[in-house]
Each structure stands twice: as structure tokens, then as C-alpha cells.
Design a protein around this motif. Structure first.
Motif, PDB file in Angstrom:
ATOM      1  N   PHE A 236       0.845  -1.187   0.000  1.00  0.00           N
ATOM      2  CA  PHE A 236       0.000   0.000   0.000  1.00  0.00           C
ATOM      3  C   PHE A 236       0.885   1.243   0.000  1.00  0.00           C
ATOM      4  O   PHE A 236       2.034   1.199   0.437  1.00  0.00           O
ATOM      5  CB  PHE A 236      -0.915   0.028   1.229  1.00  0.00           C
ATOM      6  N   ILE A 237       0.325   2.331  -0.497  1.00  0.00           N
ATOM      7  CA  ILE A 237       1.010   3.626  -0.466  1.00  0.00           C
ATOM      8  C   ILE A 237       0.273   4.526   0.515  1.00  0.00           C
ATOM      9  O   ILE A 237      -0.922   4.792   0.354  1.00  0.00           O
ATOM     10  CB  ILE A 237       1.042   4.276  -1.862  1.00  0.00           C
TER      11      ILE A 237
ATOM     12  N   GLY B 252      -9.041  -9.732  10.814  1.00  0.00           N
ATOM     13  CA  GLY B 252      -9.539 -10.789   9.940  1.00  0.00           C
ATOM     14  C   GLY B 252     -10.559 -10.288   8.936  1.00  0.00           C
ATOM     15  O   GLY B 252     -10.470 -10.598   7.739  1.00  0.00           O
ATOM     16  N   PHE B 253     -11.524  -9.496   9.398  1.00  0.00           N
ATOM     17  CA  PHE B 253     -12.555  -8.963   8.508  1.00  0.00           C
ATOM     18  C   PHE B 253     -11.961  -7.969   7.508  1.00  0.00           C
ATOM     19  O   PHE B 253     -12.276  -8.006   6.317  1.00  0.00           O
ATOM     20  CB  PHE B 253     -13.660  -8.276   9.323  1.00  0.00           C
ATOM     21  N   THR B 254     -11.097  -7.086   7.992  1.00  0.00           N
ATOM     22  CA  THR B 254     -10.562  -6.026   7.125  1.00  0.00           C
ATOM     23  C   THR B 254      -9.658  -6.585   6.032  1.00  0.00           C
ATOM     24  O   THR B 254      -9.764  -6.198   4.862  1.00  0.00           O
ATOM     25  CB  THR B 254      -9.781  -4.996   7.965  1.00  0.00           C
ATOM     26  N   PHE B 255      -8.793  -7.526   6.384  1.00  0.00           N
ATOM     27  CA  PHE B 255      -7.833  -8.040   5.401  1.00  0.00           C
ATOM     28  C   PHE B 255      -8.336  -9.277   4.659  1.00  0.00           C
ATOM     29  O   PHE B 255      -7.566  -9.949   3.975  1.00  0.00           O
ATOM     30  CB  PHE B 255      -6.477  -8.279   6.072  1.00  0.00           C
ATOM     31  N   SER B 256      -9.640  -9.532   4.797  1.00  0.00           N
ATOM     32  CA  SER B 256     -10.283 -10.500   3.901  1.00  0.00           C
ATOM     33  C   SER B 256     -10.935  -9.773   2.727  1.00  0.00           C
ATOM     34  O   SER B 256     -11.468 -10.400   1.822  1.00  0.00           O
ATOM     35  CB  SER B 256     -11.341 -11.317   4.660  1.00  0.00           C
TER      36      SER B 256
ATOM     37  N   ASN C 275      -4.213   0.762  -4.391  1.00  0.00           N
ATOM     38  CA  ASN C 275      -3.448   0.528  -3.171  1.00  0.00           C
ATOM     39  C   ASN C 275      -3.038   1.818  -2.457  1.00  0.00           C
ATOM     40  O   ASN C 275      -2.174   1.809  -1.592  1.00  0.00           O
ATOM     41  CB  ASN C 275      -2.205  -0.309  -3.469  1.00  0.00           C
ATOM     42  N   ARG C 276      -3.653   2.947  -2.833  1.00  0.00           N
ATOM     43  CA  ARG C 276      -3.301   4.228  -2.194  1.00  0.00           C
ATOM     44  C   ARG C 276      -4.227   4.485  -1.006  1.00  0.00           C
ATOM     45  O   ARG C 276      -5.433   4.707  -1.172  1.00  0.00           O
ATOM     46  CB  ARG C 276      -3.401   5.363  -3.209  1.00  0.00           C
ATOM     47  N   LEU C 277      -3.653   4.465   0.178  1.00  0.00           N
ATOM     48  CA  LEU C 277      -4.413   4.707   1.408  1.00  0.00           C
ATOM     49  C   LEU C 277      -4.370   6.191   1.764  1.00  0.00           C
ATOM     50  O   LEU C 277      -3.281   6.749   1.964  1.00  0.00           O
ATOM     51  CB  LEU C 277      -3.824   3.907   2.571  1.00  0.00           C
ATOM     52  N   ASP C 278      -5.518   6.804   1.851  1.00  0.00           N
ATOM     53  CA  ASP C 278      -5.586   8.229   2.178  1.00  0.00           C
ATOM     54  C   ASP C 278      -5.496   8.408   3.698  1.00  0.00           C
ATOM     55  O   ASP C 278      -6.424   8.862   4.356  1.00  0.00           O
ATOM     56  CB  ASP C 278      -6.896   8.835   1.647  1.00  0.00           C
ATOM     57  N   HIS C 279      -4.324   8.025   4.226  1.00  0.00           N
ATOM     58  CA  HIS C 279      -4.097   8.087   5.674  1.00  0.00           C
ATOM     59  C   HIS C 279      -2.586   8.033   5.915  1.00  0.00           C
ATOM     60  O   HIS C 279      -1.815   7.795   4.984  1.00  0.00           O
ATOM     61  CB  HIS C 279      -4.781   6.914   6.380  1.00  0.00           C
TER      62      HIS C 279
ATOM     63  N   ALA D 177      -9.777   3.861   6.050  1.00  0.00           N
ATOM     64  CA  ALA D 177      -9.023   4.074   4.806  1.00  0.00           C
ATOM     65  C   ALA D 177      -8.968   2.800   3.970  1.00  0.00           C
ATOM     66  O   ALA D 177      -9.070   2.846   2.734  1.00  0.00           O
ATOM     67  CB  ALA D 177      -7.607   4.549   5.139  1.00  0.00           C
ATOM     68  N   LEU D 178      -8.831   1.642   4.594  1.00  0.00           N
ATOM     69  CA  LEU D 178      -8.771   0.371   3.871  1.00  0.00           C
ATOM     70  C   LEU D 178     -10.124   0.021   3.262  1.00  0.00           C
ATOM     71  O   LEU D 178     -10.200  -0.457   2.127  1.00  0.00           O
ATOM     72  CB  LEU D 178      -8.312  -0.745   4.813  1.00  0.00           C
TER      73      LEU D 178
END
Length: 315
Positions: A15-16, A164-168, A175-179, A186-187
């Protein structure tokens, strides 16, 4: 675990972190601000841990919990600050997929644990003020250790579910995270699948933790207030309640920002506001906590003086 994360990422391996999108001069000022705050966090919380450990007069439940609070503040700010500092001055603002998952896991673990620990600290004040004769039994060393371990277990369960929920989620090339760190809002925003379930899980879990812990805090302080009001002298009431003032301040700061960030369904749609609030609870609160307890607590101030005098006389 690694292959599972890679598979779930749908080809996204890093991620960026966009961070604060400002002019280069402002980036340098933000770097200096973050660096100064982080140094104060490290010095303040480390000093609190050392002073409580070294001064035998502070070997009591209240300060045992305070030492753990300082440790948590030090840990979760360290999970966030070094990477944020690196992104300010570097053109490479990347964080690996697994690194992002690990950062979020440990951040959620520490923040969740801190919420439960603050509730435990309120119960400790309730026991000390409302049941002083039973206090040594209710808050024995074994009970205190179990309460802290229980706080970590609850924080760990929250962290595992959230991670678990977020990275599923699937990330289809974006892949640009505004954070400035890996956080759920942000994810969720860059995922290419329906995130309504994730948003609901975030809301329910955050609300459950906040409602549970704040109920314990509010009930504890309701009994404390009732007990304090029965004390005949004004001086006695002020002296008794002063032992709670630092904790009330810390609780207000922590829960105010966490509620604003996670317990509102609409909070996810405001990235700029989220970043400002995130700075407050990832850096400002961990910086303020040791200052609040050291400046507003006579026992801590006296302990600091004793430790410093001991070191001076030793040299």
C-alpha cells in the motif's frame, strides 16, 4: 498466514500511505511536529514506568494500572509514529501488505486493551473509595494481574476480529491509502467489494466495547460521587475526589476521540477529518496521559522528586 493474506489482497502486495497531502515545507513542519510529540511520548511514558517501578510507595493497584497504561501508550504510538515520520521525508511511502496488516493488528490490540484498562482503573477507584475495608481483598496483586490480562485478552479478540474482517477484503489494483497509517476506514474506502458487512462489524464492535467499558466507568463514578457527597467536610470531599480527576480527564479524551472515529457510521466518509482525529488519539493523548497524571497527582510528583534526588545523591 502470509499466502492467505496475499491471496485475499487480489494481487495487491503493498500500500502507499498518502498521509497529509500538503506542500513540501508543510511536510517538514509536520515531520518536526510528529518527531517532537513522539520524543515527548517516549520520555514521558518511559519515565512514568521507571518512576512507578523504582518508588516502593507507588507499588499499589492504582499505579500498577497506570504503569500498564503508560506501556500501552508507548506501544501503540510506536506502532504508528516511526512509519509516519519516514513517509514525511521519503518519496517511498510504501508499506507491505503484511506490514500493513501487522501495523493495524498491534494498533487495534493496544487501543482496545487501553479501553478496557481505563474501565478497570475506574473500578479500582470505586473499590478504594466506596469499599476501603474490602479494597485489599478486592484488588489484591493476583486480582490486578488477572484484570490486566483480561484487558489484553478482550483487546486481542477485538484486534483479531477486526484484522480478519478487514484483510479479507479484495483490493482490485487500488493501493493508495488516504491516511498516514493502516486503519480500517481508509482500507474500507479502497476496497472493490461491498464493505457494508465490514462497516457494520466495525460499528458493532466499537459500540460494544465503548458501551461496555463506559457503563463500568459511569456506574463506578456514580457510586464514587454518591460516597463523596456523604463526606461532611468540603476539604475531605475535594481530597477524595482529586484522586479521580486525572483518570476522568484521560477517559474523556480517549473515549471522545474513539467514539468520533469509530462509533459513528458516517465517520468513514470523512478522510481529512479522520486524519486529524487520528493524530489526536495516536499521538496527542499518549503524550498528554503521563503529563496529566504527573501534574495532577501529588504522589507521582513526589515520587519523581525522590527518584531524581536519589540519582543526584548517587552521582
Amino acid at each position: 498466514m502470509k499466502s492467505e493474506l496475499s491471496r485475499n489482497s487480489s494481487g495487491v502486495t503493498e500500500f502507499i500511505l498518502l498521509g497529509f497531502r500538503t506542500a513540501p515545507d508543510i511536510q517538514i513542519l509536520l515531520f518536526l511536529f510528529f518527531l517532537l510529540v513522539y520524543v515527548v511520548i517516549v520520555v514521558g511514558n518511559s519515565s512514568m514506568i521507571i518512576v512507578i517501578r523504582m518508588d516502593s510507595r507507588l507499588h499499589r493497584p492504582m499505579y500498577f494500572f497506570l504503569r500498564n497504561l503508560s506501556y500501552l501508550d508507548l506501544c501503540y504510538s510506536t506502532v504508528i509514529a516511526p512509519k509516519a515520520l519516514a513517509t514525511f521525508l521519503s518519496k517511498d511511502k510504501k508499506i507491505s501488505y503484511n506490514g500493513c496488516a501487522a501495523q493495524f493488528f498491534f494498533f487495534a490490540l493496544c487501543v482496545g486493551t487501553e479501553g478496557f484498562l481505563l474501565a478497570v482503573m475506574a473500578y479500582d477507584r470505586f473499590s478504594a473509595i466506596c469499599s476501603p475495608f474490602l479494597y485489599p481483598v478486592r484488588m489484591s496483586q493476583q486480582v490486578c494481574v488477572h484484570l490486566v490480562i483480561g484487558s489484553y485478552i478482550c483487546g486481542g479478540i477485538n484486534s483479531m476480529v477486526q484484522t480478519g474482517f478487514t484483510f479479507s477484503l479484495r483490493f482490485c489494483g487500488e493501493n493508495r491509502l488516504d491516511h498516514f497509517f493502516c486503519d480500517v476506514p481508509a482500507l474500507i474506502k479502497i476496497s472493490c467489494v461491498d464493505t457494508s458487512v465490514n462497516e457494520m462489524v466495525l460499528f458493532i464492535l466499537s459500540s460494544l466495547i465503548i458501551v461496555t467499558t463506559t457503563t463500568v466507568i459511569l456506574v463506578s463514578y456514580a457510586y464514587i460521587l454518591s460516597t463523596v457527597l456523604k463526606i461532611p467536610s468540603t476539604h475531605g470531599r475535594g481530597k477524595t475526589f482529586s484522586t479521580c480527576s486525572s483518570h476522568i480527564t484521560v477517559v474523556s479524551l480517549f473515549y471522545g476521540t474513539v467514539f468520533f472515529m469509530y462509533a459513528q457510521p458516517g465517520a468513514i466518509s470523512s478522510p481529512e477529518k479522520s486524519k486529524i482525529v487520528a493524530v489526536f488519539y495516536t499521538l496527542i493523548i499518549p503524550m498528554l496521559n503521563p503529563l496529566i497524571y504527573s501534574l495532577r497527582n501529588k504522589e507521582v510528583k513526589n515520587a519523581v522528586k525522590r527518584v531524581l534526588l536519589r540519582r543526584v545523591s548517587f552521582h
